[in-house]
Scaffold this motif. Sequence first.
Motif, PDB file in Angstrom:
ATOM      1  N   ASP A   1       0.746  -1.075  -0.039  1.00  0.00           N
ATOM      2  CA  ASP A   1       0.084   0.178  -0.036  1.00  0.00           C
ATOM      3  C   ASP A   1       0.814   1.248   0.032  1.00  0.00           C
ATOM      4  OD1 ASP A   1      -2.237   1.575  -0.032  1.00  0.00           O
ATOM      5  OD2 ASP A   1      -2.169   1.693   2.290  1.00  0.00           O
ATOM      6  N   ASN A   2       0.490   2.352  -0.750  1.00  0.00           N
ATOM      7  CA  ASN A   2       1.591   3.268  -0.999  1.00  0.00           C
ATOM      8  C   ASN A   2       2.029   3.891   0.284  1.00  0.00           C
ATOM      9  OD1 ASN A   2       0.235   6.134  -1.040  1.00  0.00           O
ATOM     10  ND2 ASN A   2      -1.432   4.749  -2.400  1.00  0.00           N
TER      11      ASN A   2
ATOM     12  N   ALA B   1       4.608  10.293  -6.691  1.00  0.00           N
ATOM     13  CA  ALA B   1       5.058  10.987  -5.588  1.00  0.00           C
ATOM     14  C   ALA B   1       5.008  10.169  -4.144  1.00  0.00           C
ATOM     15  CB  ALA B   1       4.303  12.408  -5.505  1.00  0.00           C
ATOM     16  N   ALA B   2       3.884   9.221  -4.170  1.00  0.00           N
ATOM     17  CA  ALA B   2       3.761   8.451  -2.949  1.00  0.00           C
ATOM     18  C   ALA B   2       4.760   7.768  -2.777  1.00  0.00           C
ATOM     19  CB  ALA B   2       2.381   7.769  -3.039  1.00  0.00           C
ATOM     20  N   GLY B   3       5.670   7.392  -3.674  1.00  0.00           N
ATOM     21  CA  GLY B   3       6.840   6.349  -3.564  1.00  0.00           C
ATOM     22  C   GLY B   3       8.129   6.879  -3.420  1.00  0.00           C
ATOM     23  N   GLU B   4       8.095   8.370  -3.310  1.00  0.00           N
ATOM     24  CA  GLU B   4       9.406   8.872  -3.137  1.00  0.00           C
ATOM     25  C   GLU B   4       9.640   9.447  -1.765  1.00  0.00           C
ATOM     26  OE1 GLU B   4       8.694  12.399  -5.565  1.00  0.00           O
ATOM     27  OE2 GLU B   4       8.895  11.241  -7.589  1.00  0.00           O
ATOM     28  N   LEU B   5      10.974   9.548  -1.421  1.00  0.00           N
ATOM     29  CA  LEU B   5      11.280   9.674  -0.096  1.00  0.00           C
ATOM     30  C   LEU B   5      12.999  10.351  -0.280  1.00  0.00           C
ATOM     31  CD1 LEU B   5      10.999   9.580   2.826  1.00  0.00           C
ATOM     32  CD2 LEU B   5      12.312   7.791   3.247  1.00  0.00           C
TER      33      LEU B   5
ATOM     34  N   PRO C   1      -7.097  11.958  -2.056  1.00  0.00           N
ATOM     35  CA  PRO C   1      -5.924  11.078  -1.647  1.00  0.00           C
ATOM     36  C   PRO C   1      -5.720   9.724  -2.545  1.00  0.00           C
ATOM     37  CG  PRO C   1      -7.645  10.710   0.060  1.00  0.00           C
ATOM     38  CD  PRO C   1      -8.144  12.005  -0.870  1.00  0.00           C
ATOM     39  N   THR C   2      -4.794   9.369  -2.824  1.00  0.00           N
ATOM     40  CA  THR C   2      -4.387   8.111  -3.765  1.00  0.00           C
ATOM     41  C   THR C   2      -4.540   6.939  -3.016  1.00  0.00           C
ATOM     42  OG1 THR C   2      -2.050   8.426  -3.811  1.00  0.00           O
ATOM     43  CG2 THR C   2      -3.492   9.260  -5.575  1.00  0.00           C
TER      44      THR C   2
ATOM     45  N   SER D   1       3.066  12.477  -0.082  1.00  0.00           N
ATOM     46  CA  SER D   1       3.712  13.363  -0.968  1.00  0.00           C
ATOM     47  C   SER D   1       4.228  14.637   0.066  1.00  0.00           C
ATOM     48  CB  SER D   1       2.837  13.793  -1.794  1.00  0.00           C
ATOM     49  OG  SER D   1       2.253  12.836  -2.744  1.00  0.00           O
ATOM     50  N   ASP D   2       4.734  15.555  -0.590  1.00  0.00           N
ATOM     51  CA  ASP D   2       5.450  16.684   0.097  1.00  0.00           C
ATOM     52  C   ASP D   2       6.581  16.318   0.882  1.00  0.00           C
ATOM     53  OD1 ASP D   2       3.595  18.377  -1.345  1.00  0.00           O
ATOM     54  OD2 ASP D   2       2.166  18.240   0.350  1.00  0.00           O
TER      55      ASP D   2
END
Length: 417
Positions: free
Chosen positions: A100-101, A132-136, A296-297, A372-373
């Motif tokens: 889950d994202n 973007a939900a998978g970015e860190l 929200p996704t 995100s963000d």
Amino acid sequence: MNSSSISARAAVFGTVVLALSACSSAPQSSGTATATGNTYTWWDPYPQHDASSSWAKRVGSCGQQAGVTIERTAYDTTALTNQALLAGQEGNAPDVILLDNPAVSTLADAGMLTSMDEFGLDTARFDKNLIAAGELDGKTYGIPIGANTLALYYNKKILDAAGVDPDSIKDWASLNAALKKVKDAGKKPITLSAIGTEEGSFQFLPWFWGAGAQLTQLDSPQAVEALDLWNTWVKDGTAPNSVISNSQNTTWEEFLTGEFAFAENGTWQINSAAKAGFPTGIVQIPAKDGGTAPTPTGGEFITVPVQKDSQRYNVTKKILECMTTPEGLVETGTTFAYYIPSTAEGQQAILAKEPGLKPWVEAVKSAKGRTSDNLGTDYPKISEALWTGVQKALSGAATPADALKAAQAQAKQAIGD
């Protein structure tokens, strides 16, 4: 975010809870990540899809195309993330994990995921708002196999009787005008989920973001406006008191009685809506001053855990590419009946097959990842503070302003700011 199916699911990250939904807790298959040269291990959060399901065959066919056998293990999402963290600590992680994202940041922060750059997979073709939900910290640690999100379902029979044109709903003022017409006609205007879990935050976020609020400041004037809206609905009977304890499934069951004009719910209810005993449609959740609110996704990301033998990545890459071709994304979307592909090509391809999904494609295009963000692992702590504030306000324990002031203090303490 479907409590009986996949969508945006529960994720428990050690002490961090993202309870979006719950499935059976028993894993399918062996529950071990042991793999050989010709066997690749795959974990996902879909225990309701057994070895004979279309989904299992979909996964298996990508293994066959890569020249290997995939050993699939399916866990409840709560167990999946915990099991993944444990496997990472033991150096026994599977080759692929579907998460889950919001869980992606947690596993990436634990150092157990390979970034897509290191892995050698181009992510440029995926919609920026979805990936973007998978970015860190500037790196991408997974790719979305699809997405789902929220909109307002409506009962056309009730709207027609009340003289409401759903196309007239463009902002909060026009939505409130429509809800008033329904109420004046003696019908129930709207139901939603404000439960004290991640589902409550998930449903509140479109209104929160649609007012212009940011998750870094839960007590901003814009955030208070959003909570005032919900609070007014509950206080004047526009929404039932049951929203405080409603899960998204409970909300949907209320809507299916045919008594409510509107229900906030997700892509995963498309098939159920088509079978309802009354004609239905959807409108996008409006932003306060017009336009579509960011929603929200929900949805899963394919991630690649770090492997001691980096040569395994060559085959893993073939498996991921098979899953995320335009045709592959469409096959996944139609397998689950409510997943919108995460690339423009995939979206065009699924619309060619299912034109009725156009409003949902539009909703996904304007959606936003909860992490995100660069919120990453801070998001679950912020979300818990947010749903706690919403509960306090709707139950009458505090004003919306005071409830969100306490929520901001709780979030700051939880994330150490």
